[in-house]
Design a protein around this motif. Structure first.
Motif, PDB file in Angstrom:
ATOM      1  N   UNK A  14       0.848  -1.183   0.000  1.00  0.00           N
ATOM      2  CA  UNK A  14       0.000   0.000   0.000  1.00  0.00           C
ATOM      3  C   UNK A  14       0.889   1.240   0.000  1.00  0.00           C
ATOM      4  N   UNK A  15       0.550   2.222  -0.830  1.00  0.00           N
ATOM      5  CA  UNK A  15       1.383   3.414  -0.967  1.00  0.00           C
ATOM      6  C   UNK A  15       0.532   4.678  -1.067  1.00  0.00           C
ATOM      7  N   UNK A  16       1.196   5.801  -0.837  1.00  0.00           N
ATOM      8  CA  UNK A  16       0.645   7.128  -1.129  1.00  0.00           C
ATOM      9  C   UNK A  16       1.538   7.695  -2.231  1.00  0.00           C
ATOM     10  N   UNK A  17       0.919   8.236  -3.278  1.00  0.00           N
ATOM     11  CA  UNK A  17       1.693   8.669  -4.445  1.00  0.00           C
ATOM     12  C   UNK A  17       1.192   9.988  -5.008  1.00  0.00           C
ATOM     13  N   UNK A  18       2.053  10.567  -5.848  1.00  0.00           N
ATOM     14  CA  UNK A  18       1.664  11.658  -6.731  1.00  0.00           C
ATOM     15  C   UNK A  18       1.995  11.187  -8.138  1.00  0.00           C
ATOM     16  N   UNK A  19       1.002  11.074  -9.024  1.00  0.00           N
ATOM     17  CA  UNK A  19       1.269  10.623 -10.392  1.00  0.00           C
ATOM     18  C   UNK A  19       1.731  11.769 -11.294  1.00  0.00           C
ATOM     19  N   UNK A  20       2.553  11.421 -12.284  1.00  0.00           N
ATOM     20  CA  UNK A  20       3.039  12.378 -13.272  1.00  0.00           C
ATOM     21  C   UNK A  20       3.072  11.743 -14.654  1.00  0.00           C
ATOM     22  N   UNK A  21       2.871  12.533 -15.666  1.00  0.00           N
ATOM     23  CA  UNK A  21       3.143  12.176 -17.063  1.00  0.00           C
ATOM     24  C   UNK A  21       3.797  13.433 -17.633  1.00  0.00           C
ATOM     25  N   UNK A  22       5.127  13.430 -17.691  1.00  0.00           N
ATOM     26  CA  UNK A  22       5.881  14.637 -18.010  1.00  0.00           C
ATOM     27  C   UNK A  22       7.023  14.317 -18.968  1.00  0.00           C
ATOM     28  N   UNK A  23       7.539  15.327 -19.661  1.00  0.00           N
ATOM     29  CA  UNK A  23       8.746  15.095 -20.457  1.00  0.00           C
ATOM     30  C   UNK A  23       9.893  14.653 -19.555  1.00  0.00           C
ATOM     31  N   UNK A  24      10.710  13.766 -20.080  1.00  0.00           N
ATOM     32  CA  UNK A  24      11.841  13.229 -19.322  1.00  0.00           C
ATOM     33  C   UNK A  24      12.700  14.341 -18.702  1.00  0.00           C
ATOM     34  N   UNK A  25      12.898  15.405 -19.426  1.00  0.00           N
ATOM     35  CA  UNK A  25      13.753  16.504 -18.960  1.00  0.00           C
ATOM     36  C   UNK A  25      13.204  17.199 -17.720  1.00  0.00           C
ATOM     37  N   UNK A  26      11.917  17.037 -17.429  1.00  0.00           N
ATOM     38  CA  UNK A  26      11.293  17.724 -16.296  1.00  0.00           C
ATOM     39  C   UNK A  26      11.326  16.930 -14.992  1.00  0.00           C
ATOM     40  N   UNK A  27      11.867  15.719 -15.020  1.00  0.00           N
ATOM     41  CA  UNK A  27      11.803  14.861 -13.833  1.00  0.00           C
ATOM     42  C   UNK A  27      12.460  15.510 -12.615  1.00  0.00           C
ATOM     43  N   UNK A  28      13.603  16.143 -12.800  1.00  0.00           N
ATOM     44  CA  UNK A  28      14.290  16.758 -11.655  1.00  0.00           C
ATOM     45  C   UNK A  28      13.478  17.903 -11.049  1.00  0.00           C
ATOM     46  N   UNK A  29      12.637  18.537 -11.836  1.00  0.00           N
ATOM     47  CA  UNK A  29      11.831  19.661 -11.354  1.00  0.00           C
ATOM     48  C   UNK A  29      10.708  19.228 -10.412  1.00  0.00           C
ATOM     49  N   UNK A  30      10.218  17.991 -10.569  1.00  0.00           N
ATOM     50  CA  UNK A  30       9.052  17.559  -9.793  1.00  0.00           C
ATOM     51  C   UNK A  30       9.397  16.715  -8.571  1.00  0.00           C
ATOM     52  N   UNK A  31      10.580  16.117  -8.555  1.00  0.00           N
ATOM     53  CA  UNK A  31      10.920  15.179  -7.476  1.00  0.00           C
ATOM     54  C   UNK A  31      10.939  15.833  -6.095  1.00  0.00           C
ATOM     55  N   UNK A  32      11.743  16.857  -5.908  1.00  0.00           N
ATOM     56  CA  UNK A  32      11.868  17.485  -4.586  1.00  0.00           C
ATOM     57  C   UNK A  32      10.554  18.002  -4.039  1.00  0.00           C
ATOM     58  N   UNK A  33       9.845  18.850  -4.816  1.00  0.00           N
ATOM     59  CA  UNK A  33       8.561  19.352  -4.317  1.00  0.00           C
ATOM     60  C   UNK A  33       7.542  18.226  -4.079  1.00  0.00           C
ATOM     61  N   UNK A  34       7.554  17.222  -4.944  1.00  0.00           N
ATOM     62  CA  UNK A  34       6.615  16.107  -4.788  1.00  0.00           C
ATOM     63  C   UNK A  34       6.860  15.320  -3.517  1.00  0.00           C
ATOM     64  N   UNK A  35       8.130  15.018  -3.228  1.00  0.00           N
ATOM     65  CA  UNK A  35       8.441  14.275  -2.006  1.00  0.00           C
ATOM     66  C   UNK A  35       8.049  15.085  -0.779  1.00  0.00           C
ATOM     67  N   UNK A  36       8.316  16.385  -0.798  1.00  0.00           N
ATOM     68  CA  UNK A  36       7.909  17.240   0.319  1.00  0.00           C
ATOM     69  C   UNK A  36       6.413  17.198   0.547  1.00  0.00           C
ATOM     70  N   UNK A  37       5.654  17.279  -0.533  1.00  0.00           N
ATOM     71  CA  UNK A  37       4.185  17.225  -0.448  1.00  0.00           C
ATOM     72  C   UNK A  37       3.713  15.882   0.094  1.00  0.00           C
ATOM     73  N   UNK A  38       4.280  14.782  -0.410  1.00  0.00           N
ATOM     74  CA  UNK A  38       3.915  13.443   0.068  1.00  0.00           C
ATOM     75  C   UNK A  38       4.173  13.289   1.564  1.00  0.00           C
ATOM     76  N   UNK A  39       5.371  13.667   1.977  1.00  0.00           N
ATOM     77  CA  UNK A  39       5.745  13.509   3.386  1.00  0.00           C
ATOM     78  C   UNK A  39       4.833  14.314   4.297  1.00  0.00           C
ATOM     79  N   UNK A  40       4.505  15.507   3.883  1.00  0.00           N
ATOM     80  CA  UNK A  40       3.607  16.343   4.688  1.00  0.00           C
ATOM     81  C   UNK A  40       2.261  15.654   4.887  1.00  0.00           C
TER      82      UNK A  40
END
Length: 147
Positions: A14-40
Motif C-alpha cells: 500500500x502506498x501514497x503517491x503523486x502521479x506524473x506524465x511529463x517530459x523526461x527533462x522535467x523529472x528533476x523539477x518535480x521530485x523534490x517538491x513532490x516528495x515534500x508534499x507526500x511527506x507532509x
C-alpha cells in the motif's frame, strides 16, 4: 555498480503517491517538491512513511515519463491535493541494489536489463526504484511467468 540481481517474491505494498506524465527533462523539477508534499500528507495523517520513497514507472518511454513518486504507508491515505492511494505490485520481482550517484543509474539499469535477458526472464512493462539512502538505490522489475 550493482550487486548480483536475484528473483524474489514480494507482497503488494500500500502506498501514497503523486502521479506524473511529463517530459523526461522535467523529472528533476518535480521530485523534490513532490516528495515534500507526500511527506507532509502522510505524516499529518499518521500513516507513514513506513519505508523509503520510490519512483514507480508504469512503462518506459524515451520522451515521456509516466510514473508515480511515492512512499509506503501503514493505511490508506485520504486523498489531499495531488496525493492519492496506490500500490506497488506483488509477485515475482527481479531485484538488485545499486550503490552510486544519480549519474550512474542509467548504466545500472542497463546492466540489470542485460542480466534479465541473459537469464531468460521476461520483464513486465513497469519498474521502480526505492531510494534507500542518498547513494543506495534498490532496482525492481516484475518478471512474467515462472513460479
Amino acid at each position: 555498480m550493482i550487486e548480483a540481481p536475484r528473483i524474489v517474491r514480494i507482497a503488494e505494498q500500500l502506498t501514497a503517491v503523486i502521479p506524473f506524465a511529463i517530459p523526461r527533462a522535467d523529472i528533476a523539477k518535480v521530485m523534490g517538491p513532490g516528495i515534500g508534499e507526500l511527506m507532509e500528507v502522510v505524516k499529518a495523517q499518521g500513516i507513514g512513511p513506513t519505508g523509503p520513497w520510490f519512483s514507480h514507472h508504469h512503462q518506459m518511454d524515451p520522451h515521456i515519463f509516466d510514473f508515480e513518486i511515492g512512499v509506503p504507508v501503514s493505511a490508506a491515505v485520504k486523498p489531499r491535493g495531488r496525493v492519492k492511494e496506490s500500490r506497488l505490485p506483488g509477485g515475482r520481482v527481479a531485484r538488485a541494489m545499486y550503490t552510486g550517484g544519480y549519474e550512474g543509474l542509467g548504466a545500472a539499469w542497463g546492466a540489470f536489463e542485460k542480466w534479465l535477458v541473459t537469464n531468460g526472464h521476461a520483464p513486465a512493462r513497469n519498474l521502480w526504484e526505492c531510494y534507500v539512502t542518498d547513494d543506495v538505490t534498490e532496482l525492481n522489475r516484475p518478471v512474467l511467468g515462472g513460479e
